[in-house]
Every structure is written in structure tokens, then in C-alpha cells.
Design a protein around this motif. Structure first.
Motif, PDB file in Angstrom:
ATOM      1  N   GLY A  44      37.364  19.044  43.402  1.00 37.42           N
ATOM      2  CA  GLY A  44      35.982  19.206  43.843  1.00 37.42           C
ATOM      3  C   GLY A  44      35.717  18.548  45.188  1.00 37.42           C
ATOM      4  N   ARG A  45      34.444  18.336  45.458  1.00 35.44           N
ATOM      5  CA  ARG A  45      33.989  17.771  46.734  1.00 35.44           C
ATOM      6  C   ARG A  45      34.629  16.413  46.978  1.00 35.44           C
ATOM      7  NH1 ARG A  45      27.743  17.507  47.027  1.00 35.44           N
ATOM      8  NH2 ARG A  45      28.178  19.709  46.778  1.00 35.44           N
ATOM      9  N   GLN A  46      35.108  16.217  48.216  1.00 37.25           N
ATOM     10  CA  GLN A  46      35.787  14.969  48.545  1.00 37.25           C
ATOM     11  C   GLN A  46      35.453  14.524  49.960  1.00 37.25           C
ATOM     12  OE1 GLN A  46      40.095  15.015  47.427  1.00 37.25           O
ATOM     13  NE2 GLN A  46      39.578  17.077  46.713  1.00 37.25           N
ATOM     14  N   ARG A  47      35.536  13.228  50.145  1.00 36.79           N
ATOM     15  CA  ARG A  47      35.417  12.663  51.482  1.00 36.79           C
ATOM     16  C   ARG A  47      36.790  12.683  52.148  1.00 36.79           C
ATOM     17  NH1 ARG A  47      31.657   7.443  51.220  1.00 36.79           N
ATOM     18  NH2 ARG A  47      31.805   7.768  53.451  1.00 36.79           N
ATOM     19  N   PHE A  48      36.785  12.472  53.452  1.00 40.26           N
ATOM     20  CA  PHE A  48      38.017  12.509  54.242  1.00 40.26           C
ATOM     21  C   PHE A  48      39.074  11.573  53.662  1.00 40.26           C
ATOM     22  CE2 PHE A  48      40.778  11.228  57.684  1.00 40.26           C
ATOM     23  CZ  PHE A  48      41.022  12.407  58.372  1.00 40.26           C
ATOM     24  N   VAL A  49      38.682  10.338  53.354  1.00 43.18           N
ATOM     25  CA  VAL A  49      39.653   9.353  52.873  1.00 43.18           C
ATOM     26  C   VAL A  49      40.245   9.745  51.519  1.00 43.18           C
ATOM     27  CG1 VAL A  49      38.780   7.403  54.209  1.00 43.18           C
ATOM     28  CG2 VAL A  49      37.864   7.834  51.939  1.00 43.18           C
ATOM     29  N   GLU A  50      39.461  10.427  50.698  1.00 43.39           N
ATOM     30  CA  GLU A  50      39.982  10.880  49.408  1.00 43.39           C
ATOM     31  C   GLU A  50      41.062  11.949  49.616  1.00 43.39           C
ATOM     32  OE1 GLU A  50      36.359  10.647  46.291  1.00 43.39           O
ATOM     33  OE2 GLU A  50      35.951  11.839  48.101  1.00 43.39           O
ATOM     34  N   LEU A  51      40.779  12.881  50.518  1.00 37.62           N
ATOM     35  CA  LEU A  51      41.785  13.899  50.836  1.00 37.62           C
ATOM     36  C   LEU A  51      43.037  13.248  51.422  1.00 37.62           C
ATOM     37  CD1 LEU A  51      39.552  16.681  52.379  1.00 37.62           C
ATOM     38  CD2 LEU A  51      41.091  16.959  50.425  1.00 37.62           C
ATOM     39  N   GLU A  52      42.819  12.306  52.306  1.00 41.17           N
ATOM     40  CA  GLU A  52      43.935  11.608  52.949  1.00 41.17           C
ATOM     41  C   GLU A  52      44.806  10.895  51.906  1.00 41.17           C
ATOM     42  OE1 GLU A  52      44.213   9.057  57.051  1.00 41.17           O
ATOM     43  OE2 GLU A  52      42.582   8.585  55.662  1.00 41.17           O
ATOM     44  N   ARG A  53      44.184  10.292  50.901  1.00 37.92           N
ATOM     45  CA  ARG A  53      44.936   9.621  49.835  1.00 37.92           C
ATOM     46  C   ARG A  53      45.700  10.611  48.962  1.00 37.92           C
ATOM     47  NH1 ARG A  53      40.315   6.807  47.727  1.00 37.92           N
ATOM     48  NH2 ARG A  53      39.722   5.574  49.511  1.00 37.92           N
ATOM     49  N   ARG A  54      45.070  11.735  48.665  1.00 36.91           N
ATOM     50  CA  ARG A  54      45.716  12.729  47.794  1.00 36.91           C
ATOM     51  C   ARG A  54      46.867  13.438  48.496  1.00 36.91           C
ATOM     52  NH1 ARG A  54      40.481  13.410  45.207  1.00 36.91           N
ATOM     53  NH2 ARG A  54      40.830  12.767  43.050  1.00 36.91           N
ATOM     54  N   ILE A  55      46.739  13.635  49.804  1.00 34.06           N
ATOM     55  CA  ILE A  55      47.791  14.296  50.582  1.00 34.06           C
ATOM     56  C   ILE A  55      48.382  13.216  51.486  1.00 34.06           C
ATOM     57  CG2 ILE A  55      48.344  16.257  52.056  1.00 34.06           C
ATOM     58  CD1 ILE A  55      45.540  17.381  51.290  1.00 34.06           C
ATOM     59  N   SER A  56      49.126  12.329  50.898  1.00 30.53           N
ATOM     60  CA  SER A  56      49.531  11.093  51.565  1.00 30.53           C
ATOM     61  C   SER A  56      50.439  11.282  52.775  1.00 30.53           C
ATOM     62  CB  SER A  56      50.206  10.160  50.559  1.00 30.53           C
ATOM     63  OG  SER A  56      51.347  10.787  50.020  1.00 30.53           O
ATOM     64  N   THR A  57      51.089  12.422  52.894  1.00 26.93           N
ATOM     65  CA  THR A  57      52.019  12.610  54.015  1.00 26.93           C
ATOM     66  C   THR A  57      51.371  13.223  55.248  1.00 26.93           C
ATOM     67  OG1 THR A  57      52.693  14.706  53.020  1.00 26.93           O
ATOM     68  CG2 THR A  57      54.073  12.776  52.554  1.00 26.93           C
ATOM     69  N   ILE A  58      50.098  13.545  55.189  1.00 22.26           N
ATOM     70  CA  ILE A  58      49.406  14.126  56.340  1.00 22.26           C
ATOM     71  C   ILE A  58      48.820  13.012  57.206  1.00 22.26           C
ATOM     72  CG2 ILE A  58      47.171  14.403  55.195  1.00 22.26           C
ATOM     73  CD1 ILE A  58      46.930  17.133  56.638  1.00 22.26           C
ATOM     74  N   THR A  59      48.878  13.181  58.517  1.00 19.92           N
ATOM     75  CA  THR A  59      48.291  12.184  59.412  1.00 19.92           C
ATOM     76  C   THR A  59      46.792  12.450  59.537  1.00 19.92           C
ATOM     77  OG1 THR A  59      48.607  13.507  61.411  1.00 19.92           O
ATOM     78  CG2 THR A  59      50.435  12.041  60.750  1.00 19.92           C
ATOM     79  N   PRO A  60      46.000  11.434  59.858  1.00 18.02           N
ATOM     80  CA  PRO A  60      44.558  11.642  60.027  1.00 18.02           C
ATOM     81  C   PRO A  60      44.245  12.697  61.099  1.00 18.02           C
ATOM     82  CG  PRO A  60      45.031   9.305  59.886  1.00 18.02           C
ATOM     83  CD  PRO A  60      46.359  10.013  59.952  1.00 18.02           C
ATOM     84  N   LYS A  61      45.008  12.693  62.169  1.00 20.77           N
ATOM     85  CA  LYS A  61      44.777  13.667  63.247  1.00 20.77           C
ATOM     86  C   LYS A  61      44.977  15.094  62.748  1.00 20.77           C
ATOM     87  CE  LYS A  61      46.551  15.211  67.696  1.00 20.77           C
ATOM     88  NZ  LYS A  61      47.565  15.056  68.717  1.00 20.77           N
ATOM     89  N   VAL A  62      46.063  15.328  62.032  1.00 17.81           N
ATOM     90  CA  VAL A  62      46.353  16.677  61.529  1.00 17.81           C
ATOM     91  C   VAL A  62      45.341  17.070  60.455  1.00 17.81           C
ATOM     92  CG1 VAL A  62      48.053  18.099  60.320  1.00 17.81           C
ATOM     93  CG2 VAL A  62      48.780  16.581  62.159  1.00 17.81           C
ATOM     94  N   LEU A  63      44.967  16.135  59.586  1.00 17.04           N
ATOM     95  CA  LEU A  63      43.958  16.429  58.571  1.00 17.04           C
ATOM     96  C   LEU A  63      42.650  16.844  59.234  1.00 17.04           C
ATOM     97  CD1 LEU A  63      43.030  16.624  55.655  1.00 17.04           C
ATOM     98  CD2 LEU A  63      42.613  14.139  55.693  1.00 17.04           C
ATOM     99  N   THR A  64      42.245  16.124  60.255  1.00 19.64           N
ATOM    100  CA  THR A  64      41.025  16.476  60.988  1.00 19.64           C
ATOM    101  C   THR A  64      41.128  17.878  61.577  1.00 19.64           C
ATOM    102  OG1 THR A  64      40.568  14.168  61.528  1.00 19.64           O
ATOM    103  CG2 THR A  64      39.538  15.826  62.935  1.00 19.64           C
ATOM    104  N   GLN A  65      42.250  18.188  62.220  1.00 24.84           N
ATOM    105  CA  GLN A  65      42.451  19.514  62.819  1.00 24.84           C
ATOM    106  C   GLN A  65      42.395  20.614  61.762  1.00 24.84           C
ATOM    107  OE1 GLN A  65      46.261  18.862  64.676  1.00 24.84           O
ATOM    108  NE2 GLN A  65      45.351  18.261  66.634  1.00 24.84           N
ATOM    109  N   ARG A  66      43.084  20.404  60.644  1.00 22.69           N
ATOM    110  CA  ARG A  66      43.118  21.433  59.598  1.00 22.69           C
ATOM    111  C   ARG A  66      41.746  21.614  58.962  1.00 22.69           C
ATOM    112  NH1 ARG A  66      45.430  24.904  60.912  1.00 22.69           N
ATOM    113  NH2 ARG A  66      45.010  25.837  58.913  1.00 22.69           N
ATOM    114  N   LEU A  67      41.031  20.516  58.727  1.00 23.47           N
ATOM    115  CA  LEU A  67      39.692  20.633  58.146  1.00 23.47           C
ATOM    116  C   LEU A  67      38.768  21.409  59.080  1.00 23.47           C
ATOM    117  CD1 LEU A  67      39.265  17.075  56.613  1.00 23.47           C
ATOM    118  CD2 LEU A  67      39.427  19.238  55.346  1.00 23.47           C
ATOM    119  N   ARG A  68      38.849  21.149  60.369  1.00 27.31           N
ATOM    120  CA  ARG A  68      38.028  21.900  61.335  1.00 27.31           C
ATOM    121  C   ARG A  68      38.372  23.385  61.309  1.00 27.31           C
ATOM    122  NH1 ARG A  68      38.321  17.553  66.223  1.00 27.31           N
ATOM    123  NH2 ARG A  68      36.762  16.134  65.385  1.00 27.31           N
ATOM    124  N   GLN A  69      39.688  23.689  61.260  1.00 24.75           N
ATOM    125  CA  GLN A  69      40.107  25.088  61.243  1.00 24.75           C
ATOM    126  C   GLN A  69      39.678  25.781  59.953  1.00 24.75           C
ATOM    127  OE1 GLN A  69      41.614  26.808  63.857  1.00 24.75           O
ATOM    128  NE2 GLN A  69      41.017  28.523  62.565  1.00 24.75           N
TER     129      GLN A  69
END
Length: 130
Positions: A44-69
Motif C-alpha cells: 500500500g501507500r508508502q513514504r520514500f524511506v519505506e520504499l528505500e528500506r524495502r528495496i534495499s539495493t536501490i540508491t536514493p538517487k535512482v529511487l527518486t528518478q524511478r518514482l518521478r518516471q
């Protein structure tokens, strides 16, 4: 007597003509899109840090880019809460949720066939090593 439709060869053989689902594969199956959509669908709905914790191998920069896309593509919804401190949440959109049957089918295929794929790889590598 009705005339038979004739087949006309296309002069263009671009990737979009060779595989009409190519654009979908580009959108949905990029390296990080699938884990992000899967996580939002499952949890369900998650904050950035929750996604970052669940997908531990993704960098914050790439997570930000993918979320925007993904937001741009309409597959997720970003909600900004103007609080102190500000809060941003991400959730899968109806369009993104419509991919759930596809992901379920792929998960079934994976559980049924990945052992066979692994065995084929092993056999191929063993043959190549001889």
C-alpha cells in the motif's frame, strides 16, 4: 464474390513493428520499476524511506528518478502533505494496479519455470566449457 484481403509487407521494421509490446516492456520492466510497483501493490501507500528500506539495493538517487518516471507514466500517485515537516507518500494508481494480473501471471510462470531455466543455463555452460 468477396475479394480476399491482401497482405502488404511493411517497409519499416522498427522495433515497434517487430514487437508491439516493446513500449510496455520498456515502461514496466526496467530494472527498478517492477520492485517499486510490486512493493506499492503489496504494502500500500508508502513514504520514500519505506520504499528505500524495502528495496534495499536501490540508491536514493535512482529511487527518486524511478518514482518521478512512474508518476509521469501514471503508474503511481505522489501525494504531498504540507505539514511541518512536509510528508510525501506514494501509492500505486489504478493504471498501475491494472498490471497486477500480469505480475501474478509472471510470478506463476517464474515459480513453474525458473528451475528449468537454471538447468538449461547450467547445461549450456557445461557444454560450452568442453
Amino acid at each position: 464474390m468477396p475479394t480476399k484481403p491482401t497482405w502488404t509487407a511493411r517497409t519499416s521494421t522498427g522495433p515497434e513493428d517487430a514487437c508491439p509490446i516493446g513500449p510496455v516492456v520498456d515502461i514496466v520492466f526496467s530494472r527498478w520499476t517492477t520492485p517499486i510497483l510490486w512493493s506499492l501493490h503489496e504494502h500500500g501507500r508508502q513514504r520514500f524511506v519505506e520504499l528505500e528500506r524495502r528495496i534495499s539495493t536501490i540508491t536514493p538517487k535512482v529511487l527518486t528518478q524511478r518514482l518521478r518516471q512512474l508518476e509521469r507514466d501514471g503508474l503511481i500517485v505522489r501525494t504531498y502533505h504540507p505539514e511541518v515537516p512536509p510528508r510525501v507518500e506514494y501509492e500505486i494508481s489504478d493504471l498501475g494496479r491494472s498490471l497486477a494480473p500480469l505480475f501474478a501471471h509472471l510470478a506463476t510462470w517464474a515459480s513453474t519455470n525458473l528451475d528449468t531455466v537454471e538447468q538449461s543455463r547450467h547445461d549450456y555452460d557445461a557444454k560450452a566449457a568442453r
